[in-house]
Design an enzyme around this catalytic site. Structure first.
Site, PDB file in Angstrom:
ATOM      1  CG  ASN A  13      -2.157   0.792   1.138  1.00 15.22           C
ATOM      2  OD1 ASN A  13      -2.674   1.099   2.273  1.00 15.22           O
ATOM      3  ND2 ASN A  13      -2.423   1.466   0.157  1.00 15.22           N
ATOM      4  CG  ASN A  72      -8.383   8.760   0.097  1.00 14.76           C
ATOM      5  OD1 ASN A  72      -7.959   7.904   0.818  1.00 14.76           O
ATOM      6  ND2 ASN A  72      -9.661   9.098   0.518  1.00 14.76           N
ATOM      7  CB  CYS A  81      -3.855   5.613   5.904  1.00 12.39           C
ATOM      8  SG  CYS A  81      -3.262   4.709   4.801  1.00 12.39           S
ATOM      9  N   GLY A  82      -3.920   3.020   8.046  1.00 10.19           N
ATOM     10  CA  GLY A  82      -3.349   2.062   8.937  1.00 10.19           C
ATOM     11  C   GLY A  82      -1.932   1.874   8.458  1.00 10.19           C
ATOM     12  CG  ASN A  83      -1.185  -0.750   5.279  1.00  9.08           C
ATOM     13  OD1 ASN A  83      -0.815  -1.544   6.097  1.00  9.08           O
ATOM     14  ND2 ASN A  83      -2.035  -1.012   4.303  1.00  9.08           N
ATOM     15  CG  ASN A 160     -10.635   5.422   6.812  1.00  8.35           C
ATOM     16  OD1 ASN A 160     -10.770   6.420   7.039  1.00  8.35           O
ATOM     17  ND2 ASN A 160      -9.559   4.857   6.560  1.00  8.35           N
ATOM     18  CG  ASN A 192     -11.878   2.051   2.494  1.00  5.34           C
ATOM     19  OD1 ASN A 192     -12.191   3.171   1.824  1.00  5.34           O
ATOM     20  ND2 ASN A 192     -10.893   1.949   3.333  1.00  5.34           N
ATOM     21  CD  GLU A 210      -7.401   1.662   0.667  1.00  3.99           C
ATOM     22  OE1 GLU A 210      -7.444   2.726   1.466  1.00  3.99           O
ATOM     23  OE2 GLU A 210      -6.303   1.252   0.426  1.00  3.99           O
ATOM     24  CB  CYS A 219      -6.892  -1.491   3.223  1.00  3.26           C
ATOM     25  SG  CYS A 219      -7.851  -0.218   3.994  1.00  3.26           S
ATOM     26  CB  THR A 221      -8.503   1.426   8.245  1.00  6.22           C
ATOM     27  OG1 THR A 221      -8.802   1.607   7.112  1.00  6.22           O
ATOM     28  CG2 THR A 221      -7.792   2.491   8.950  1.00  6.22           C
TER      29      THR A 221
END
Length: 279
Positions: A13, A72, A81-83, A160, A192, A210, A219, A221
């Site tokens: 990602n 985005n 955004c977790g990543n 999200n 998402n 997403e 992704c 989240t």
């Protein structure tokens, strides 16, 4: 306009990072500019852009010195955004702006996130990084559609909004070149959408479309939301840890007894430079 940039990814990602510590380089980060940067044929190419800016310069409220100003690929604003936040944290450590031996607080539009580094304090390529993603919201059930088929989808919010559909095969969702169908009354700001298969006990695999970016290789989240949906369906007691395989690799999601989600996965910075943007 000349500016520094970096490229990084978490389980593929990928993101463009824009160091702009005092907010004087990019001002109000323009969505059209972000979309052009993220274009994989006319720009650098990425799933999104993260501006590395001090919280005080952006005027946001946070206990952290740094704020992840994330947009985005289409230039729309995203809450979390977790990543991306793992890549963001890795950059701060590698630049000497944060200490990997201590928990790091980073501000986001979904509130403050606390990041910790694994035993590899060198913070090199592939370093495992954990993020406290907060408490998920498990809501109702709606429908999603893709590839000419329709599935029941579970609504889970992890910063999200997510709609999670359990399918027999990941290929059932088709090419995912366009936005899958979803209930816009349930998700007025977009959603998402994850398609999930079970691989074993506390082990799932997923694909994701997403909002604002299309299908991505991972992704963060979404992985959290998928782990929650699977644990609820499995009646798995907490604490529990789910392995979540994505096209770009593997992350692990721990749902603690206090309901907080901990996302753990790798992050890498792969390129950097200075650019004169002439588009």
């Amino acid at each position: 306009m000349a500016f520094p940039w970096l490229k990084g990814h978490g389980t593929e990602n990928d993101f463009v990072l824009l160091p702009d510590h005092d907010g004087t380089i990019h001002g109000e980060l323009d969505g059209a500019f972000v979309a052009a940067l993220c274009d994989r044929r006319r720009g650098i190419g990425a799933d999104g852009v993260m501006r590395v800016i001090r919280t005080s310069a952006l005027g946001e409220e946070s206990a952290g010195e740094w704020f992840m100003d994330y947009l985005n690929a289409d230039g729309s604003v995203s809450e979390m955004c977790g990543n991306g936040i793992r890549v963001f944290a890795l950059h701060l450590v590698q630049e000497g702006l944060a200490d990997a031996s201590e928990p790091l607080v980073v501000g986001t539009r979904d509130g403050d996130k606390v990041i910790t580094f694994g035993s590899d304090r060198a913070a090199g390529a592939g370093t495992a990084i954990s993020v406290d993603m907060g408490v998920p919201e498990v809501r109702g059930v709606s429908k999603v559609g893709a590839g000419g088929r329709t599935w029941e989808a579970h609504e889970v919010h992890t910063g999200n909004p997510h709609a999670i559909a359990f399918v027999e095969r990941l290929s059932d969702a088709g090419a995912l070149l366009t936005q899958p169908d979803y209930d816009q009354a349930v998700y007025p700001d977009g959603v998402n959408i994850e398609f999930v298969v079970r691989e074993g006990a506390e082990h799932v695999a997923m694909r994701v479309h997403e909002r604002g970016s299309g299908e991505t290789r991972s992704c963060g989240t979404g992985a959290c939301a998928v782990a929650v949906a699977a644990a609820v369906a499995d009646h798995t007691p907490r604490p529990t840890t789910y392995r979540v395989d994505v096209p770009g690799g593997t992350v692990h999601v721990t749902w603690r007894a206090d309901d907080h989600l901990i996302l753990t996965g790798p992050a890498e910075i792969v390129a950097r430079g200075d650019m004169e943007w002439i588009a």
